[in-house]
Design a protein around this motif. Structure first.
Motif, mmCIF file in Angstrom:
data_model
loop_
_atom_site.group_PDB
_atom_site.id
_atom_site.type_symbol
_atom_site.label_atom_id
_atom_site.label_comp_id
_atom_site.label_asym_id
_atom_site.label_seq_id
_atom_site.Cartn_x
_atom_site.Cartn_y
_atom_site.Cartn_z
ATOM 1 N N LEU A 86 0.862 -1.174 0.000
ATOM 2 C CA LEU A 86 0.000 0.000 0.000
ATOM 3 C C LEU A 86 0.898 1.223 0.000
ATOM 4 O O LEU A 86 1.744 1.378 0.888
ATOM 5 N N VAL A 87 0.738 2.076 -0.994
ATOM 6 C CA VAL A 87 1.596 3.261 -1.105
ATOM 7 C C VAL A 87 0.719 4.494 -1.325
ATOM 8 O O VAL A 87 -0.308 4.433 -1.996
ATOM 9 N N PRO A 88 1.094 5.638 -0.749
ATOM 10 C CA PRO A 88 0.332 6.872 -0.976
ATOM 11 C C PRO A 88 0.374 7.264 -2.452
ATOM 12 O O PRO A 88 1.444 7.296 -3.067
ATOM 13 N N GLU A 89 -0.798 7.557 -3.022
ATOM 14 C CA GLU A 89 -0.905 7.947 -4.422
ATOM 15 C C GLU A 89 -1.776 9.184 -4.554
ATOM 16 O O GLU A 89 -2.642 9.453 -3.725
ATOM 17 N N ARG A 90 -1.587 9.912 -5.644
ATOM 18 C CA ARG A 90 -2.388 11.102 -5.904
ATOM 19 C C ARG A 90 -3.825 10.714 -6.233
ATOM 20 O O ARG A 90 -4.063 9.756 -6.966
ATOM 21 N N MET A 91 -4.766 11.476 -5.694
ATOM 22 C CA MET A 91 -6.175 11.294 -6.038
ATOM 23 C C MET A 91 -6.902 12.626 -5.876
ATOM 24 O O MET A 91 -6.539 13.450 -5.030
ATOM 25 N N GLY A 92 -7.905 12.827 -6.707
ATOM 26 C CA GLY A 92 -8.674 14.061 -6.644
ATOM 27 C C GLY A 92 -9.539 14.114 -5.403
ATOM 28 O O GLY A 92 -9.971 13.078 -4.888
ATOM 29 N N PRO A 102 -4.448 24.438 9.686
ATOM 30 C CA PRO A 102 -4.993 23.150 9.232
ATOM 31 C C PRO A 102 -4.009 22.016 9.498
ATOM 32 O O PRO A 102 -2.797 22.202 9.449
ATOM 33 N N ILE A 103 -4.529 20.840 9.765
ATOM 34 C CA ILE A 103 -3.671 19.679 9.993
ATOM 35 C C ILE A 103 -3.367 19.021 8.645
ATOM 36 O O ILE A 103 -4.275 18.809 7.828
ATOM 37 N N PRO A 104 -2.098 18.710 8.344
ATOM 38 C CA PRO A 104 -1.723 18.204 7.016
ATOM 39 C C PRO A 104 -2.090 16.745 6.762
ATOM 40 O O PRO A 104 -1.907 16.253 5.651
ATOM 41 N N VAL A 105 -2.603 16.053 7.782
ATOM 42 C CA VAL A 105 -3.035 14.667 7.632
ATOM 43 C C VAL A 105 -4.499 14.585 8.058
ATOM 44 O O VAL A 105 -4.835 14.860 9.213
ATOM 45 N N ALA A 106 -5.378 14.240 7.120
ATOM 46 C CA ALA A 106 -6.804 14.132 7.416
ATOM 47 C C ALA A 106 -7.187 12.661 7.492
ATOM 48 O O ALA A 106 -6.755 11.840 6.671
ATOM 49 N N VAL A 107 -8.019 12.313 8.480
ATOM 50 C CA VAL A 107 -8.374 10.905 8.684
ATOM 51 C C VAL A 107 -9.760 10.795 9.292
ATOM 52 O O VAL A 107 -10.220 11.700 9.999
ATOM 53 N N TRP A 135 3.114 18.878 2.318
ATOM 54 C CA TRP A 135 3.721 18.369 3.557
ATOM 55 C C TRP A 135 4.569 17.133 3.260
ATOM 56 O O TRP A 135 5.693 17.009 3.740
ATOM 57 N N TRP A 136 4.031 16.224 2.436
ATOM 58 C CA TRP A 136 4.740 14.991 2.098
ATOM 59 C C TRP A 136 6.055 15.287 1.379
ATOM 60 O O TRP A 136 7.089 14.697 1.691
ATOM 61 N N ASP A 137 6.014 16.205 0.427
ATOM 62 C CA ASP A 137 7.234 16.535 -0.338
ATOM 63 C C ASP A 137 8.310 17.146 0.558
ATOM 64 O O ASP A 137 9.501 17.082 0.236
ATOM 65 N N PHE A 164 7.986 14.320 13.555
ATOM 66 C CA PHE A 164 7.221 14.932 12.464
ATOM 67 C C PHE A 164 6.749 16.314 12.908
ATOM 68 O O PHE A 164 6.309 16.490 14.046
ATOM 69 N N THR A 165 6.858 17.273 12.020
ATOM 70 C CA THR A 165 6.425 18.637 12.318
ATOM 71 C C THR A 165 5.381 19.063 11.294
ATOM 72 O O THR A 165 5.141 18.371 10.293
ATOM 73 N N GLY A 166 4.770 20.209 11.537
ATOM 74 C CA GLY A 166 3.777 20.718 10.593
ATOM 75 C C GLY A 166 2.441 21.015 11.234
ATOM 76 O O GLY A 166 1.532 21.535 10.573
ATOM 77 N N TRP A 167 2.321 20.710 12.531
ATOM 78 C CA TRP A 167 1.072 20.997 13.235
ATOM 79 C C TRP A 167 1.368 21.068 14.727
ATOM 80 O O TRP A 167 1.911 20.126 15.303
ATOM 81 N N ASP A 168 1.006 22.161 15.350
ATOM 82 C CA ASP A 168 1.264 22.354 16.779
ATOM 83 C C ASP A 168 -0.052 22.399 17.545
ATOM 84 O O ASP A 168 -0.904 23.270 17.286
#
Length: 372
Positions: A101-107, A228-233, A321-323, A359-363
């Motif tokens: 399972l790998v992260p892929e681009r999706m609309g 905003p949080i860079p990871v949505a779940v 964020w991923w890049d 990991f950084t990007g959200w405090d």
């Protein structure tokens, strides 16, 4: 072992041996094309997961309902072409990536969707979180939880159908392989049955609250940040171990009902939120939450990243964020994604323990406890 042609088949199907596994090793093997076609059919199921009392009000249009708000969350983390990164969970993609399972681009129109609500009820139940700024109201918290549970129930029902599909995978196989495949499918089905029963009971309690038949018995933990949080779940899990590496429940013991934890991370009005929700009576889940709260705030986002990717597949990432991640960070996320994918491996108890990868990007700013 010899079985008469008219005896019940050894596999437990209830059919006579002559109509089931007699001569199975000589049959045409189950092809990749058949498997992909059957998998797509399972994934295309349509229904509306409102309470039975409301099903008579459903309209005819079952939609691709978002489990994560498109306008509020996915758009916040999407790139300039309105794409996010996520996991495409289907058989064709697993074949393509050789089981990984790998992260892929999706609309963002396709990300996080499932055909689990009609247009009328999707609007009525979730407009409070889709069209309004999040404020942590009882209605919004219930809606977040309800949608996550419905999505997981949809997935578990699909897993049961896939389990039946797996049983057909022994066509053209040696008899020893047939025994192995049927035993694996039967054991897998026992676990799915138990999980589906527990989810149905949880949804039943949420249904009663939705219909005003029961008082609020839900607990929530709300984490808020100014960005905003860079990871949505959006997902639900029965946690096996906590953030300190302690085992908290044995999911292999089907005689003991598992305690479930619903979790959502999303953005609203430019702010980022993480919301955990559970039944107030779930003491093991509360203990799990307390180990998260014991973590220093500067390290909470790293803990959340380990948790999100380690236990959920319905997770979406900001491409920007991923890049910006280092190779070691991307490798860690890939390792977390694959944790638990192999059915022959137990979830490592140290899955959520701090391993030094930050990991950084959200405090995290405010932390609010609701009905603890």
């Amino acid at each position: 072992m010899k079985i008469g042609r008219n005896e019940k088949c050894w596999c437990g199907s209830g059919k006579k041996f002559k109509h089931c596994h007699y001569g199975r090793e000589k049959e045409q093997p189950f092809s990749k094309g058949e498997a992909i076609g059957a998998s797509k059919k399972i994934g295309a199921r349509k229904c509306c997961y409102v309470p039975e009392e409301l099903k008579g009000e459903c309209d005819k249009k079952i939609i691709n309902a978002h489990t994560i708000s498109k306008s509020g969350s996915l758009k916040e983390i999407a790139d300039t072409t309105n794409h996010v990164l996520g996991l495409k969970i289907d058989l064709a993609n697993l074949f393509k990536h050789k089981g990984k399972l790998v992260p892929e681009r999706m609309g963002i129109n396709q990300a996080s969707t499932f055909t689990g609500f009609c247009a009328k009820h999707d609007k009525e139940l979730f407009s409070c979180i889709e069209d309004q700024e999040f404020c942590g109201s009882e209605r919004q918290l219930h809606a977040l939880m309800y949608r996550s549970v419905a999505k997981e129930l949809y997935a578990k029902e699909g897993s049961l159908l896939s389990s039946e599909l797996l049983k057909a995978g022994d066509r053209g196989k040696h008899q020893i392989d047939q025994l192995f495949i049927q035993k694996f499918a039967a054991d897998n089905q026992l676990g799915i049955d138990a999980a589906q029963k527990e989810l149905s009971e949880l949804k039943g309690k949420l249904d009663e609250q939705l219909l005003g038949k029961a008082s609020n018995n839900l607990s929530h933990l709300i984490m808020k940040a100014k960005s905003p949080i860079p990871v949505a779940v959006s997902s639900i899990v029965s946690p096996v171990s906590d953030f300190e590496g302690n085992l908290i429940q044995d999911l292999g013991d089907l005689s003991v009902p598992a305690e479930s934890l619903v979790f959502n991370s999303f953005s609203s009005d430019g702010k980022g939120y993480v919301v955990f929700s559970w039944l107030k009576e779930s003491s093991k889940v509360l203990g799990f939450i307390n180990t998260l709260l014991a973590i220093d705030r500067d390290n909470i986002f790293s803990a959340l990243v380990r948790f999100f990717f380690g236990v959920s597949e319905n997770t979406f990432i900001s491409p920007v964020w991923w890049d910006g991640l280092e190779t070691s960070q991307k490798d860690k996320i890939q390792e977390l994604i694959m944790a638990g994918v192999n059915p022959f491996e137990f979830e490592p108890k140290e899955l959520l323990v701090d391993d030094g990868i930050i990991f950084t990007g959200w405090d995290v700013g405010d932390i609010t406890k609701v009905n603890f």
